[in-house]
Design a protein around this motif. Structure first.
Motif, short mmCIF file in Angstrom:
data_model
loop_
_atom_site.label_atom_id
_atom_site.label_comp_id
_atom_site.label_asym_id
_atom_site.label_seq_id
_atom_site.Cartn_x
_atom_site.Cartn_y
_atom_site.Cartn_z
N ASN A 63 -9.51 -4.66 4.32
CA ASN A 63 -9.65 -6.11 4.16
C ASN A 63 -8.25 -6.74 4.14
OD1 ASN A 63 -10.36 -8.70 3.53
ND2 ASN A 63 -11.66 -8.16 1.79
N ARG A 78 -15.64 -6.91 -3.49
CA ARG A 78 -15.64 -5.52 -3.93
C ARG A 78 -15.54 -4.55 -2.77
NH1 ARG A 78 -20.49 -5.30 -8.29
NH2 ARG A 78 -19.82 -3.12 -8.44
N LEU A 79 -15.38 -5.05 -1.56
CA LEU A 79 -15.16 -4.15 -0.43
C LEU A 79 -13.81 -3.48 -0.57
CD1 LEU A 79 -16.48 -6.34 2.52
CD2 LEU A 79 -17.67 -4.50 1.34
N SER A 80 -13.62 -2.41 0.18
CA SER A 80 -12.38 -1.64 0.09
C SER A 80 -11.19 -2.50 0.52
CB SER A 80 -12.46 -0.40 0.98
OG SER A 80 -11.23 0.28 1.01
N PRO A 81 -10.17 -2.61 -0.31
CA PRO A 81 -9.02 -3.43 0.09
C PRO A 81 -8.27 -2.88 1.28
CG PRO A 81 -9.03 -2.98 -2.28
CD PRO A 81 -10.06 -2.09 -1.66
N GLU A 107 0.83 -1.20 0.00
CA GLU A 107 0.00 0.00 0.00
C GLU A 107 0.87 1.25 0.00
OE1 GLU A 107 -3.56 2.26 0.13
OE2 GLU A 107 -3.12 0.18 -0.37
N SER A 128 -18.04 -7.80 -12.00
CA SER A 128 -18.94 -6.91 -12.74
C SER A 128 -20.14 -7.63 -13.31
CB SER A 128 -18.16 -6.23 -13.87
OG SER A 128 -17.56 -7.20 -14.72
N SER A 180 -5.33 -1.29 -10.40
CA SER A 180 -6.68 -0.83 -10.13
C SER A 180 -7.30 -1.73 -9.08
CB SER A 180 -7.51 -0.85 -11.43
OG SER A 180 -8.81 -0.41 -11.17
N ARG A 181 -7.37 -1.22 -7.86
CA ARG A 181 -7.79 -2.07 -6.75
C ARG A 181 -9.29 -2.32 -6.75
NH1 ARG A 181 -6.16 0.78 -1.54
NH2 ARG A 181 -7.23 2.47 -2.61
N ASP A 182 -10.07 -1.33 -7.19
CA ASP A 182 -11.51 -1.40 -7.07
C ASP A 182 -12.19 -1.74 -8.39
OD1 ASP A 182 -11.19 -0.64 -4.42
OD2 ASP A 182 -11.27 1.49 -4.93
N ASP A 183 -11.47 -2.23 -9.36
CA ASP A 183 -12.05 -2.57 -10.65
C ASP A 183 -12.75 -3.92 -10.55
OD1 ASP A 183 -12.76 -2.78 -13.23
OD2 ASP A 183 -10.74 -2.93 -14.06
N PRO A 184 -14.09 -3.97 -10.61
CA PRO A 184 -14.78 -5.27 -10.45
C PRO A 184 -14.55 -6.20 -11.62
CG PRO A 184 -16.35 -3.53 -11.01
CD PRO A 184 -15.04 -2.85 -10.76
#
Length: 718
Positions: free
Chosen positions: A693, A687-690, A60, A120, A97-101
């Protein structure tokens, strides 16, 4: 006269004087003693000293530095702040891209189907969990072509084809007649009309109705079978998924179907080695990635994350093997583990629930409260929709089914049986009437045949086997157990370390015929706790009682001398000094208990298993007990049977009349398909915030530590 010499002069002359030339007596370093009052160490006392915690923080931090550097570089070019941020994100590429479903894969492995999809996707793709390999014989030709369900070999003057009532033995016939009589009694008590000669009407109609032949060019719904090259040497080594089920039975070369997962664990009957199971699982998942998700190159999987959904009562070897397939064999970038019941609550949006998952060959029950599976409430039953299918076909053949050559070992018959079960089976008493149905039998190289038949109570009694599992055939479910893949053992003492729950222990005892107390008893009201507490275990609820006499000490009083008070840790009573004391080996005892459980098939009625799970999940808390009984959620493919939810609710209210108003069995909300609720929950979790998590396992971590990471990465007790 010589003068008197001093003592120092005498020592000097005689060589006895001590001289110091500053030479050390040894080359070894001399370590001074530490101060015993002030010494301290920080070894493994901070989270940063664990690789499983330190690596995500470093990753991170590196990401933030990279984004800041890219932003500064864009600003130096004269780009605005918003455009600089977008440009930095574009330069980072999809791998960052961490939040790309669209870079999230959700994987739910079942005994009969594999559900897979991207984050997605609204719904997953369902792929049969099967692989067909080139073999000498097909599965329908093995064992001298013995059909499934197995028919008894009849001897005598009367041909076997004229006696379908005796094909499956007297035991099955007696249970079938008893269940039919009980159903008629129940329907009469509910003021429903019951015709006395319904069975005869069905039997006579099915016996004299021939099939209708339809030529292939007139069949609008004909099946596209898997095509094989004319040269057998050029035929592929294997097929997976639906293509494997559509291979003709008499193909050249022959193919045999292999199902690597059976009853929720590894199939140790059809496989002779661990590597064969490993490679078949890897090929099925890899082909699903290619055909269903469009990932053509395995090198691209390093940019993807994967949520792997595991059973509530998992086996460690099962989890570690599939995790090894995903990380090392296929090269997925990150993997996170999630339990089935917890995923079901994520998908349904429930905070507290009792999840009942009825799959093809396994039914699992677990109570979930505040985002955690209650460990003692987990139940795993080795029965499901496949048993209902087999029993439905047996009951149909018992009633002179016109297609008497039905064989579930044949691929087209297996698909036909699943289709008939989904269309006709129901738990609604209104459907128990004499009805006329038809179906089309399509086989490779043969004309389509249209059969017309009648049913009566077979459509309901086959599903009733979930509540009377003795009607199911359990003879082969324990074959090959622990012969190919041994159980997981502790690294230090060698004792079995697969998770177990108190509810599952009670199920084992009930299945083995041992007397149990509480929820698994056949009648009466329930106690709040089904098993007594272990000695020395304190109940914190007892402290809430006010205005009571203070309790005495927890420690027991010493026994008087000379008495023979038995000691539970020894085989001989205390007090007799002459007898030899025999001490037990705890590791050996755990191994014996595990061996006994492996020889016992966990099968109990579904309603009793639910009550046992709820009782163990509440553990004496009346409020939680009522919350669990009011939040029973049915998921899984077999739960789609019409009327099953209402019937289960009625059964639970009959056994627990004091909780009649609280008991509620509901479907998943928002009209979700019960088959995909667990997969949908895994998609929501992934899809929760990494940042919040910590359960993601990266490939670099796994290459360094392997399965030992699971102790720090799992959100449940590993």
């Amino acid at each position: 006269m010589v003068g008197k010499k001093s003592g120092r002069a005498q020592l000097r002359e005689e060589g006895l004087a001590r001289t110091d030339n500053n030479l050390e007596q040894t080359t070894w370093p001399v370590v001074s003693m530490i101060n015993q009052k002030n010494y301290y160490t920080e070894f493994l006392k901070r989270d940063e000293q664990y690789l499983a915690v330190r690596y995500p923080q470093e990753e991170e931090r590196a990401r933030m530095v990279r984004e800041a550097r890219d932003k500064d570089r864009a600003l130096a070019k004269g780009v605005s702040t918003t455009e600089a941020t977008d440009e930095a994100a574009d330069e980072a590429g999809p791998s960052h891209s961490r939040d790309d479903p669209s870079k999230l894969i959700v994987l739910h492995v079942g005994s009969q189907n594999l559900r897979i999809g991207l984050g997605s996707d609204a719904l997953p793709k369902s792929v049969p969990m099967v692989i067909a390999r080139r073999w000498e014989q097909s599965e329908s030709e093995e064992n001298e072509g013995e059909p499934s369900p197995k028919r008894l070999k009849l001897e005598g003057a009367v041909p076997a084809d004229a006696l379908p009532e005796k094909w499956f033995g007297e035991d099955f016939a007696d249970q079938y007649m008893a269940m039919s009589s009980e159903l008629r009694t129940r329907m009469r008590s509910n003021k429903r009309r019951v015709l006395p000669n319904s069975k005869d009407l069905v039997t006579n109609f099915n016996r004299r109705t021939p099939p209708e032949i339809i030529s292939e060019h007139n069949d609008v719904d004909r099946i596209d079978w898997t095509e094989l090259p004319t040269d057998p040497k050029k035929a592929p080594e294997y097929f997976t998924g639906r293509a494997a089920l559509r291979i003709p039975e008499n193909s050249n070369p022959r193919y045999k179907l292999f199902w690597p997962i059976r009853n929720g664990t590894f199939n140790e009957v059809d496989y002779a080695g661990r590597n064969q199971i490993y490679h078949d699982l890897s090929k099925i998942v890899e082909d699903a990635f290619r055909s269903q998700l469009g990932i053509t190159s395995l090198k691209d999987l390093g940019n993807y994350k994967c949520v792997f959904i595991i059973p509530d009562l998992y086996e460690r070897v099962y989890v570690t093997m599939i995790l090894d397939i995903l990380m090392r064999d296929l090269g997925v970038g990150k993997v996170s583990l999630q339990q089935e019941s917890l995923s079901a609550t994520f998908g349904a949006g429930y905070g507290i629930a009792c999840v009942v998952d009825i799959g093809a060959q396994k039914s699992s029950i677990c109570c979930v409260d505040e985002g955690l599976c209650i460990e003692e409430s987990r139940v795993n039953l080795k029965m499901g929709g496949a048993d209902v299918t087999e029993t439905f076909i047996k009951m149909m053949l018992y009633g002179h089914f016109p297609y008497s050559d039905m064989n579930l070992n044949r691929r087209y018959d297996f698909l036909l049986a699943e289709e008939l079960k989904q269309k006709f089976c129901s738990m609604d008493e209104d459907s128990v009437t004499v009805k006329t149905w038809d179906f089309h039998l399509r086989a490779s190289g043969q004309d389509t045949r249209k059969y017309t038949f009648k049913t009566y109570d077979e459509t309901m009694l086959s599903v009733m086997g979930l509540f009377k599992p003795s009607i199911f055939d359990h003879s082969k479910k324990l074959d090959g157990r622990r012969t190919v893949i041994p159980r997981s053992v502790d690294l230090y003492d060698g004792s079995p370390n697969d998770p177990i729950s108190q509810a599952q222990v009670t199920v084992y005892e009930a299945a083995a015929g041992k007397p149990v107390n509480g929820a698994l008893e056949s009648g009466g009201t329930t106690a709040v706790a089904s098993t007594p507490q272990r000695p020395g275990q304190l109940n914190p609820l007892n402290r809430l009682n006010d205005n009571e006499t203070p309790r005495s000490s927890v420690a027991g009083s010493p026994a008087p001398e000379g008495t023979s008070t038995p000691n539970p840790d020894r085989d001989t009573p205390m007090g007799d000094g002459e007898q030899t004391l025999i001490f037990r080996d705890p590791v050996l005892e755990k191994t014996k208990i595990a061996d006994e459980r492996d020889r016992t098939l966990p099968i109990v009625p579904l309603d009793q298993a639910i009550l046992e799970s709820v009782t163990q999940g509440a553990r004496g808390d009346e409020r939680k007990l009522r919350d669990f009984l009011g939040g029973i959620m049915l998921v899984g493919g077999a739960s789609k049977t019409p009327g099953l939810r209402e019937f289960l609710e009625t059964r639970l209210r009959e056994q627990r009349p004091f909780y009649g108003k609280e008991i509620l069995v509901g479907p998943p909300p928002r009209e979700f398909d019960p088959q995909v609720v667990i997969w949908k929950g895994g998609s929501v979790f992934g899809r929760l915030s990494p940042a919040g998590n910590d359960s993601w396992i990266s490939k670099a971590e796994y290459d360094m530590l392997g399965g030992r990471l699971l102790n720090n990465k799992c959100m449940f007790a590993w």
